[in-house]
Motif scaffolding. Structure first.
Motif, PDB file in Angstrom:
ATOM      1  N   LEU A  69       0.822  -1.210   0.000  1.00 56.85           N
ATOM      2  CA  LEU A  69       0.000   0.000   0.000  1.00 56.85           C
ATOM      3  C   LEU A  69       0.859   1.265   0.000  1.00 56.85           C
ATOM      4  O   LEU A  69       0.413   2.338   0.403  1.00 56.85           O
ATOM      5  CB  LEU A  69      -0.949  -0.004   1.205  1.00 56.85           C
ATOM      6  CG  LEU A  69      -2.001  -1.107   1.198  1.00 56.85           C
ATOM      7  CD1 LEU A  69      -2.825  -1.073   2.481  1.00 56.85           C
ATOM      8  CD2 LEU A  69      -2.897  -0.991  -0.018  1.00 56.85           C
ATOM      9  N   SER A  70       2.062   1.167  -0.498  1.00 59.86           N
ATOM     10  CA  SER A  70       2.967   2.309  -0.562  1.00 59.86           C
ATOM     11  C   SER A  70       2.419   3.395  -1.483  1.00 59.86           C
ATOM     12  O   SER A  70       1.773   3.103  -2.494  1.00 59.86           O
ATOM     13  CB  SER A  70       4.337   1.855  -1.099  1.00 59.86           C
ATOM     14  OG  SER A  70       5.145   2.971  -1.384  1.00 59.86           O
ATOM     15  N   THR A  71       2.691   4.641  -1.150  1.00 60.22           N
ATOM     16  CA  THR A  71       2.288   5.755  -2.019  1.00 60.22           C
ATOM     17  C   THR A  71       3.340   6.042  -3.091  1.00 60.22           C
ATOM     18  O   THR A  71       3.170   6.966  -3.878  1.00 60.22           O
ATOM     19  CB  THR A  71       2.027   7.029  -1.195  1.00 60.22           C
ATOM     20  OG1 THR A  71       3.191   7.330  -0.433  1.00 60.22           O
ATOM     21  CG2 THR A  71       0.816   6.870  -0.289  1.00 60.22           C
ATOM     22  N   ALA A  72       4.399   5.246  -3.147  1.00 57.82           N
ATOM     23  CA  ALA A  72       5.428   5.445  -4.177  1.00 57.82           C
ATOM     24  C   ALA A  72       4.833   5.317  -5.578  1.00 57.82           C
ATOM     25  O   ALA A  72       5.224   6.053  -6.497  1.00 57.82           O
ATOM     26  CB  ALA A  72       6.563   4.440  -3.991  1.00 57.82           C
ATOM     27  N   ILE A  73       3.884   4.427  -5.755  1.00 62.43           N
ATOM     28  CA  ILE A  73       3.229   4.258  -7.057  1.00 62.43           C
ATOM     29  C   ILE A  73       2.491   5.539  -7.446  1.00 62.43           C
ATOM     30  O   ILE A  73       2.513   5.962  -8.598  1.00 62.43           O
ATOM     31  CB  ILE A  73       2.258   3.055  -7.007  1.00 62.43           C
ATOM     32  CG1 ILE A  73       3.045   1.766  -6.789  1.00 62.43           C
ATOM     33  CG2 ILE A  73       1.401   2.976  -8.255  1.00 62.43           C
ATOM     34  CD1 ILE A  73       2.209   0.586  -6.365  1.00 62.43           C
ATOM     35  N   ILE A  74       1.866   6.179  -6.458  1.00 61.42           N
ATOM     36  CA  ILE A  74       1.151   7.436  -6.712  1.00 61.42           C
ATOM     37  C   ILE A  74       2.148   8.527  -7.079  1.00 61.42           C
ATOM     38  O   ILE A  74       1.917   9.305  -8.002  1.00 61.42           O
ATOM     39  CB  ILE A  74       0.348   7.838  -5.464  1.00 61.42           C
ATOM     40  CG1 ILE A  74      -0.446   6.677  -4.999  1.00 61.42           C
ATOM     41  CG2 ILE A  74      -0.388   9.142  -5.680  1.00 61.42           C
ATOM     42  CD1 ILE A  74      -1.843   6.487  -5.146  1.00 61.42           C
ATOM     43  N   ALA A  75       3.265   8.600  -6.346  1.00 61.48           N
ATOM     44  CA  ALA A  75       4.292   9.597  -6.653  1.00 61.48           C
ATOM     45  C   ALA A  75       4.831   9.391  -8.062  1.00 61.48           C
ATOM     46  O   ALA A  75       5.012  10.360  -8.810  1.00 61.48           O
ATOM     47  CB  ALA A  75       5.417   9.527  -5.626  1.00 61.48           C
ATOM     48  N   THR A  85       9.196  18.674  -9.798  1.00 66.88           N
ATOM     49  CA  THR A  85       9.899  17.541  -9.199  1.00 66.88           C
ATOM     50  C   THR A  85       8.999  16.912  -8.136  1.00 66.88           C
ATOM     51  O   THR A  85       8.427  17.619  -7.312  1.00 66.88           O
ATOM     52  CB  THR A  85      11.219  18.009  -8.560  1.00 66.88           C
ATOM     53  OG1 THR A  85      11.988  18.643  -9.565  1.00 66.88           O
ATOM     54  CG2 THR A  85      11.983  16.841  -7.972  1.00 66.88           C
ATOM     55  N   VAL A  86       8.902  15.597  -8.170  1.00 69.51           N
ATOM     56  CA  VAL A  86       8.086  14.864  -7.185  1.00 69.51           C
ATOM     57  C   VAL A  86       9.022  13.885  -6.472  1.00 69.51           C
ATOM     58  O   VAL A  86       9.673  13.064  -7.097  1.00 69.51           O
ATOM     59  CB  VAL A  86       6.944  14.085  -7.865  1.00 69.51           C
ATOM     60  CG1 VAL A  86       6.161  13.275  -6.835  1.00 69.51           C
ATOM     61  CG2 VAL A  86       6.026  15.038  -8.617  1.00 69.51           C
ATOM     62  N   HIS A  87       9.071  14.000  -5.150  1.00 72.00           N
ATOM     63  CA  HIS A  87       9.877  13.082  -4.342  1.00 72.00           C
ATOM     64  C   HIS A  87       8.920  12.172  -3.581  1.00 72.00           C
ATOM     65  O   HIS A  87       7.789  12.524  -3.302  1.00 72.00           O
ATOM     66  CB  HIS A  87      10.725  13.849  -3.315  1.00 72.00           C
ATOM     67  CG  HIS A  87      11.693  14.789  -3.935  1.00 72.00           C
ATOM     68  ND1 HIS A  87      12.876  14.375  -4.482  1.00 72.00           N
ATOM     69  CD2 HIS A  87      11.639  16.127  -4.094  1.00 72.00           C
ATOM     70  CE1 HIS A  87      13.530  15.431  -4.944  1.00 72.00           C
ATOM     71  NE2 HIS A  87      12.791  16.500  -4.722  1.00 72.00           N
ATOM     72  N   HIS A  88       9.426  11.023  -3.210  1.00 73.25           N
ATOM     73  CA  HIS A  88       8.632  10.130  -2.360  1.00 73.25           C
ATOM     74  C   HIS A  88       9.422   9.832  -1.117  1.00 73.25           C
ATOM     75  O   HIS A  88      10.587   9.709  -1.094  1.00 73.25           O
ATOM     76  CB  HIS A  88       8.280   8.829  -3.084  1.00 73.25           C
ATOM     77  CG  HIS A  88       7.508   7.913  -2.186  1.00 73.25           C
ATOM     78  ND1 HIS A  88       8.090   6.875  -1.536  1.00 73.25           N
ATOM     79  CD2 HIS A  88       6.212   7.907  -1.817  1.00 73.25           C
ATOM     80  CE1 HIS A  88       7.175   6.252  -0.807  1.00 73.25           C
ATOM     81  NE2 HIS A  88       6.034   6.868  -0.949  1.00 73.25           N
TER      82      HIS A  88
END
Length: 88
Positions: A69-75, A85-88
């Motif tokens: 359920l990590s939000t890395a996929i959303i980032a 720039t989008v960081h996770h």
């Protein structure tokens, strides 16, 4: 209508934004990004007013840490939708 940045003090460098990015994901890919797309105008207006926008979001209702359920996929998906720039 009040814009998101109208309430910010003039010397604000960064702001915190809570977004509903609880979107469907399959095979590590966002399958419906309408919630992300709907947030883009607010995110972009804030980025025009301040240096940094810190976005908080979640996926699902984990009971403790759940890497699925990590939000890395959303980032990663948000990176494809913006020039910022989008960081996770």
């Amino acid at each position: 209508m009040m814009k998101p940045y109208d309430a910010l003090p003039p010397d604000t460098e960064r702001t915190l934004l809570r977004c509903d990015f609880n979107v469907p994901v399959a095979n590590n890919t966002v399958t419906d990004d309408h919630r992300i797309q709907a947030s883009l105008p607010t995110i972009n207006e804030l980025l025009n007013a301040v240096e940094q926008v810190i976005i908080t979001a979640h996926r699902g209702r984990p009971n403790g840490h759940d890497p699925d359920l990590s939000t890395a996929i959303i980032a990663d998906h948000l990176r494809t939708l913006t020039d910022h720039t989008v960081h996770h």
